[in-house]
Design a protein around this motif. Structure first.
Motif: not given
Length: 500
Positions: A307, A311, A314, A367, A370-371, A373-374, A497
């Motif tokens: 994760r 991230n 970004r 799960n 969920a890795k 992210s929004g 999404n």
């Protein structure tokens, strides 16, 4: 005369900063001192320089030698200051005219015999060099592989440089390659069977520079589709080729004359750390996001990355560059890549597959998803499902209506040229203000977009990304106004999404 100065360069990130190598000779016990934030390779240059000058038969001054690398607050790395230091010592000892040194910039590592050695960072400096003064550097076996913006002269030995400065001989100019080499790509999208929607999505992603996420069961061709995207992207222009080559050289990646013009395709394994992805180390080195600059960063099995690694994307996705901070300084690397990602809908890969039963529990699926992210999903322009194709589609002999990659590439080039002439950048790089001023919606299209944003609870970022894709679809169809059909098609590439 006890003083001389020589112009050189140091590379920080992808910028070649000017460095003045100052040499001062003073009476006293012979000693060689280098100041100006030199690192180990720079400090060791005194032994290489003195041995090279002695081997070449030059009289060394029996004085204290002080070398200052200015500006003093800029970290100095690499062995390429050897040549400038050696020439400065000779000029300070009145064995070379200072006026001739002022006409050039110098980089090069010296061997103990006086031979000049070329290193990757020197090629990167030569590529980043933009000044009016010509540069003298070690010769290369294939100068046509250098895509340069300045005049370069190559030398094999210290004596050759000195003879050139004394007007006793002339160094040959490196004939750098400044003409576009449009080499055909080995892959052809026409060879992909089925997957019409995915290929249309690839086509639009190439035209607007949009990021793309493909989700589907194993074996449906997601990786193959991603690898074929490079075959329909336009070749790089001269300045783009220089930027890309500099980053590759900083990572010690060898590039040749042909690959210098082709957009990079990077596909790191999902076990890669976030440092491998964004860059790091001391001195800082570019990571995969920078090595993919102006090309494609393909992340296969996206949820298998940690994760934190996902991230870390970004900032570079939004800004097109990555900043690596250290205690003494920070370095910026370019990272304007086109993100292409692929994933399965669940750990076993068969969620919602009509031909295979999914073995995952709802908690496992949650799960797994969920890795991603929004905020990361928000930053991906297009999200599509890649379904399984039937055996009949696989064995079909009909020619794809999209045509060969060469034809699609020509269309992509035309669409991008239209975008560049209209706004100076491709659609994927437009911000919200630019989108509102450039994109013209008819009343029905704007109403459809607003209603969809409310129904699917799209964020402002997602709203703007739908606008970008709709603008690209209109450009592909040579339409100045975005219609309802364009908006609906753009939304169809965005609704994945809603399941996350």
């Amino acid at each position: 005369m006890n003083y001389a100065n020589v112009k050189s360069r140091v590379l920080l990130g992808v910028c070649a900063h000017a460095v003045t190598v100052e040499i001062h000779l003073t009476p006293g016990i012979p000693r060689f001192t280098i100041v100006g934030l030199p690192e180990t390779a720079v400090r060791e240059s005194k032994d290489r320089v003195l041995s090279a000058l002695n081997t070449c038969g030059f009289k060394l001054p029996a004085k204290k030698i002080t070398v200052n690398l200015a500006p003093a607050d800029l970290p100095k790395q690499g062995s390429h200051f050897d040549l400038a230091i050696a020439l400065g010592i000779l000029a300070a000892n009145e064995q070379l005219p200072q006026a001739e040194l002022d006409q050039y910039e110098f980089i090069g590592e010296l061997s103990l015999s006086g031979e000049l050695k070329l290193r990757d960072n020197m090629l990167a400096i030569a590529l980043a060099h933009k000044e009016n003064l010509p540069m003298i550097l070690p010769s290369t076996d294939d100068p046509s592989g250098i895509v340069s913006r300045s005049t370069l002269y190559g030398a094999d030995h210290l004596n050759a440089v000195i003879a050139h400065l004394k007007k006793q001989a002339t160094l040959s100019r490196l004939e750098t390659h400044n003409t576009l080499l449009d080499t055909p790509h080995a892959l052809d999208i026409i060879n992909i069977k089925g997957q019409s929607q995915a290929k249309h999505a690839l086509m639009l992603a190439a035209a607007g520079g949009h990021s793309l996420l493909m989700s589907g069961p194993p074996g449906t061709g997601k990786t193959m589709l991603a690898s074929h995207l490079a075959s329909i992207l336009p070749p790089m222009k001269k300045d783009e080729a220089i930027e890309s080559a500099i980053v590759r050289l900083l990572h010690h990646n060898v590039f040749d004359n042909k690959s210098a013009w082709q957009r990079p395709f990077r596909s790191p394994h999902h076990s890669a750390s976030h440092i491998a992805l964004v860059g790091g180390g001391n001195p800082p080195r570019p990571g995969e996001v920078s090595l993919a600059h102006l090309g494609i960063l393909f992340l296969d099995e996206l949820p298998e990355f940690t994760r934190a690694t996902i991230n870390a994307l970004r900032q570079p996705i939004e800004d097109g560059r990555i900043t690596i901070a250290r205690a003494s300084h920070s370095v910026d690397f370019p990272a304007r890549f086109q993100l292409i990602a692929a994933m399965n809908p669940c750990p076993c890969g068969y969620y919602n597959d009509p031909e295979h039963e999914c073995r995952c529990t709802p908690a496992q699926i949650q799960n797994y998803l969920a890795k991603i992210s929004g905020p990361i999903l928000d930053r991906i322009d297009m999200q599509i499902h890649v379904p399984r194709i039937s055996i009949d589609e696989l064995n079909a002999t009909e020619t794809d209506t999209l045509g060969h990659s060469v034809y699609i590439r020509e269309q992509v080039v035309k669409v991008r040229e239209k975008q560049l002439s209209r706004q100076g950048k491709i659609n994927a790089q437009l911000n919200g203000e630019e989108l509102n001023s450039i994109t013209v919606f008819n009343v029905e299209a704007k109403h459809t977009l607003d209603e969809a944003a409310k129904r699917f609870k799209l964020s402002i970022r997602s709203y703007h990304r739908v606008m970008r894709v709709a603008r690209t679809i209109a450009d592909w169809q040579s339409q100045d106004t975005v219609s309802k059909a364009h908006v609906l098609q753009a939304l169809s590439y965005r609704l994945l999404n809603t399941v996350f």
